[in-house]
Design an enzyme around this catalytic site. Structure first.
Site, PDB file in Angstrom:
ATOM      1  N   ASN A 208       0.847  -1.194   0.000  1.00  0.00           N
ATOM      2  CA  ASN A 208       0.000   0.000   0.000  1.00  0.00           C
ATOM      3  C   ASN A 208       0.880   1.240   0.000  1.00  0.00           C
ATOM      4  OD1 ASN A 208       0.438   0.880   2.861  1.00  0.00           O
ATOM      5  ND2 ASN A 208      -0.387  -1.172   3.218  1.00  0.00           N
ATOM      6  N   ASP A 277      -4.389  -6.445   4.952  1.00  0.00           N
ATOM      7  CA  ASP A 277      -5.511  -7.209   5.493  1.00  0.00           C
ATOM      8  C   ASP A 277      -5.565  -8.610   4.888  1.00  0.00           C
ATOM      9  OD1 ASP A 277      -6.416  -5.249   7.168  1.00  0.00           O
ATOM     10  OD2 ASP A 277      -7.692  -4.321   5.655  1.00  0.00           O
ATOM     11  N   LYS A 287       9.440 -16.318 -10.543  1.00  0.00           N
ATOM     12  CA  LYS A 287       8.695 -15.147 -11.029  1.00  0.00           C
ATOM     13  C   LYS A 287       7.523 -15.619 -11.897  1.00  0.00           C
ATOM     14  CE  LYS A 287       9.376 -10.905 -13.605  1.00  0.00           C
ATOM     15  NZ  LYS A 287       9.525 -10.884 -15.045  1.00  0.00           N
ATOM     16  N   PHE A 321      -5.074   3.446  14.616  1.00  0.00           N
ATOM     17  CA  PHE A 321      -5.409   4.413  13.584  1.00  0.00           C
ATOM     18  C   PHE A 321      -6.561   3.825  12.770  1.00  0.00           C
ATOM     19  CE2 PHE A 321      -2.358   7.981  12.774  1.00  0.00           C
ATOM     20  CZ  PHE A 321      -1.682   7.879  13.979  1.00  0.00           C
ATOM     21  N   LYS A 339     -12.340  -2.921  17.915  1.00  0.00           N
ATOM     22  CA  LYS A 339     -10.953  -3.259  18.261  1.00  0.00           C
ATOM     23  C   LYS A 339     -10.693  -3.126  19.766  1.00  0.00           C
ATOM     24  CE  LYS A 339      -9.319  -2.606  13.690  1.00  0.00           C
ATOM     25  NZ  LYS A 339      -8.276  -3.213  12.886  1.00  0.00           N
TER      26      LYS A 339
HETATM   27  N1  CTP Z   1      -4.435  -3.186  11.925  1.00  0.00           N
HETATM   28  C1  CTP Z   1      -3.758  -4.231  12.479  1.00  0.00           C
HETATM   29  N2  CTP Z   1      -3.677  -5.435  11.830  1.00  0.00           N
HETATM   30  C2  CTP Z   1      -4.301  -5.604  10.649  1.00  0.00           C
HETATM   31  C3  CTP Z   1      -5.019  -4.525  10.076  1.00  0.00           C
HETATM   32  C4  CTP Z   1      -5.074  -3.324  10.737  1.00  0.00           C
HETATM   33  O1  CTP Z   1      -3.193  -4.098  13.559  1.00  0.00           O
HETATM   34  N3  CTP Z   1      -4.213  -6.775  10.029  1.00  0.00           N
HETATM   35  C5  CTP Z   1      -4.508  -1.928  12.686  1.00  0.00           C
HETATM   36  C6  CTP Z   1      -3.856  -0.749  12.002  1.00  0.00           C
HETATM   37  O2  CTP Z   1      -2.490  -0.632  12.366  1.00  0.00           O
HETATM   38  C7  CTP Z   1      -4.679   0.409  12.529  1.00  0.00           C
HETATM   39  C8  CTP Z   1      -6.046  -0.204  12.742  1.00  0.00           C
HETATM   40  O3  CTP Z   1      -5.849  -1.599  12.829  1.00  0.00           O
HETATM   41  O4  CTP Z   1      -4.198   0.853  13.780  1.00  0.00           O
HETATM   42  C9  CTP Z   1      -7.047   0.099  11.681  1.00  0.00           C
HETATM   43  O5  CTP Z   1      -6.499  -0.195  10.437  1.00  0.00           O
HETATM   44  P1  CTP Z   1      -7.345   0.070   9.107  1.00  0.00           P
HETATM   45  O6  CTP Z   1      -6.554  -0.344   7.921  1.00  0.00           O
HETATM   46  O7  CTP Z   1      -7.933   1.445   9.147  1.00  0.00           O
HETATM   47  O8  CTP Z   1      -8.597  -0.905   9.319  1.00  0.00           O
HETATM   48  P2  CTP Z   1      -8.780  -2.447   9.204  1.00  0.00           P
HETATM   49  O9  CTP Z   1      -8.852  -3.008  10.561  1.00  0.00           O
HETATM   50  O10 CTP Z   1      -7.762  -3.024   8.305  1.00  0.00           O
HETATM   51  O11 CTP Z   1     -10.230  -2.488   8.574  1.00  0.00           O
HETATM   52  P3  CTP Z   1     -10.691  -2.090   7.073  1.00  0.00           P
HETATM   53  O12 CTP Z   1      -9.469  -2.257   6.191  1.00  0.00           O
HETATM   54  O13 CTP Z   1     -11.759  -3.075   6.804  1.00  0.00           O
HETATM   55  O14 CTP Z   1     -11.157  -0.669   7.127  1.00  0.00           O
END
Ligand code: CTP
Length: 433
Positions: A208, A277, A287, A321, A339
């Site tokens: 990302n 995620d 590759k 966050f 969370k």
């Molecule tokens: N986070 C985490 N582990 C993951 C995904 C997210 O610890 N596998 C944490 C991020 O570091 C952040 C928070 O969860 O502090 C929210 O991350 P965000 O990307 O906004 O949300 P997601 O939980 O991934 O949900 P979505 O992508 O469905 O919005």
């Protein structure tokens, strides 16, 4: 930092370290007499900078910045945000008080507009002498901050006031003079930063746009407020703050392992990382060739934040966050509840020059009971504002936290909601019920 010629000059080396622990950059100027007590090399080694010992040292123009005047004592005087003289002898105090400028340090003193601190150290009779006390009075009246010496047995064999204050106390006075907050002293702050990468094959990954800037800014800010910082970073081109411990990871799984192995010792956990995620179920060991359309099978990664909350120990603060592109407040609030973090910093990641990848960001600091708007500003400033809000959360822990291991998700969420609705004074009681 000025060092004048007293036996306490050896303690000045410790003061350099104490200031550096606060992420301050230190340059050292020594009087001729000081060099009889301690070698300039000691300070040069500690600071990584040339130590100035004379008005007539060769001016190293390579080190001059455009703002600096080409004349070294003026350049240093303009560069410094504070001048601290430790030890300050009776002689240097007298020269400062009367404007005598016959070496580098005394000249710099007259040229600087920065706050000046002196940490006197001398024989008790010299300290008590009316001349010394009168000079100190003149200096105090002019705004010089005097870090008073302590009492004890002195190098001359006498007992009384005259021992230089301890380096930590002098460093505290410097921080105070600089207006630095020092409200995270004693905290161990674990910060995750940057994006993670999930390999598809040896050269490709799913990633990302996160740059790590927000997490690194938080690390820098926490460190300069006195915290010990553990920075767990996904791949990032940034230089981490000088004194924090950096653990570099690539995948979400590696980040999870690093966080879980270091969370126990942490008092505050801030999860600024953009964690993947999903990860590919199969990673090719060669590759992948272009053979037409392909379908990737992805498996969800562990939610590290939720896991950290489940494993938290009493007293730990956990801040996450939320990266949102739409319905930011609604989604942010949902994440706060699902969370179970103490706070969520909700920011928009549409990528239009603010937020993800950018140098500035705006956010809402969300807790169960408050929602604080933090307008667009440089990420380093936002980091301090976020820490300001976190510091205000340092209040007695609620029982919700202690219930985590014993109750199911639904009960916990109900308890959290109940807590949010209740006035502060009744919260604890409600949760107990
Ligand atoms: N986070 C985490 N582990 C993951 C995904 C997210 O610890 N596998 C944490 C991020 O570091 C952040 C928070 O969860 O502090 C929210 O991350 P965000 O990307 O906004 O949300 P997601 O939980 O991934 O949900 P979505 O992508 O469905 O919005």
């Amino acid at each position: 930092m000025g060092v004048s010629g007293g036996i306490a000059a050896y303690k000045a080396a410790e003061l350099v370290r104490a200031l550096q622990r606060q992420a301050l950059e230190v340059h050292v100027v020594m009087t001729a007499a000081a060099t009889k007590f301690i070698q300039p090399l000691t300070f040069a080694s500690l600071t990584g900078h040339k130590v100035i010992t004379s008005l007539w040292d060769e001016w190293d123009s390579a080190e001059a910045t455009p703002e600096q005047n080409g004349i070294e004592h003026i350049g240093e005087a303009l560069w410094a945000e504070a001048l601290v003289v430790a030890p300050a002898t009776a002689n240097i105090l007298a020269k400062f008080a009367h404007g005598i400028a016959d070496d580098f340090l005394t000249t710099m003193y007259l040229a600087t507009r920065a706050p000046v601190l002196v940490a006197p150290a001398m024989n008790v009779n010299m300290w008590e002498h009316k001349a010394t006390q009168a000079n100190l009075e003149i200096l105090r009246q002019r705004g010089v901050r005097v870090v008073d010496p302590g009492a004890g047995s002195l190098a001359c064999g006498m007992v009384g006031v005259g021992r230089m204050a301890e380096p930590e106390a002098i460093a505290d006075a410097v921080l105070h003079a600089l207006g630095r907050r020092h409200d995270l002293a004693g905290e161990i702050v674990l910060i995750t930063a940057g994006g993670t990468r999930e390999a598809l094959d040896p050269v490709r990954f799913i990633g990302n746009r996160s740059s790590g800037k927000m997490g690194y800014a938080l690390a820098d800010a926490a460190e300069s407020r006195g915290a010990k910082v553990i920075l767990i970073s996904g791949p990032s081109a940034l230089h981490p703050p000088a004194h924090c411990e950096v653990i570099r990871v690539t995948t979400a799984e590696q980040m999870r392992n690093a966080v879980l192995s270091r969370m126990e010792e942490s008092t505050l956990i801030i999860k600024a990382a953009a964690v993947a995620d999903y990860r590919p179920v199969n990673v090719a060991d060669h590759k992948l060739k272009r053979t037409g359309p392909i379908t990737l099978e992805l498996a969800p990664t562990e939610d590290i934040l939720a896991e950290v909350v489940r494993r938290r120990r009493p007293g730990q603060l956990i801040v996450g966050f939320a990266a949102e592109t739409e319905n930011r407040m609604e989604n942010g609030r949902a994440k706060l509840l699902s969370k179970g973090a103490d706070a969520i910093v909700v920011n928009t990641v549409t990528g239009d020059g603010i937020g993800i990848e950018a140098d500035t960001n705006a956010a809402t600091f969300l807790t169960l009971t408050t929602s604080i708007e933090l307008p667009e500003m440089p990420k380093r400033s936002l980091a301090d504002r976020i820490l300001d809000e976190i510091v205000t959360l340092r209040r007695p822990r609620t029982l919700v936290v202690e219930m985590d291991e014993h109750v199911d998700e639904k009960t916990r969420q109900d308890a959290v909601l109940k807590q949010a609705e209740a006035p502060a004074s009744t919260r604890r009681q409600l949760i107990v019920e």
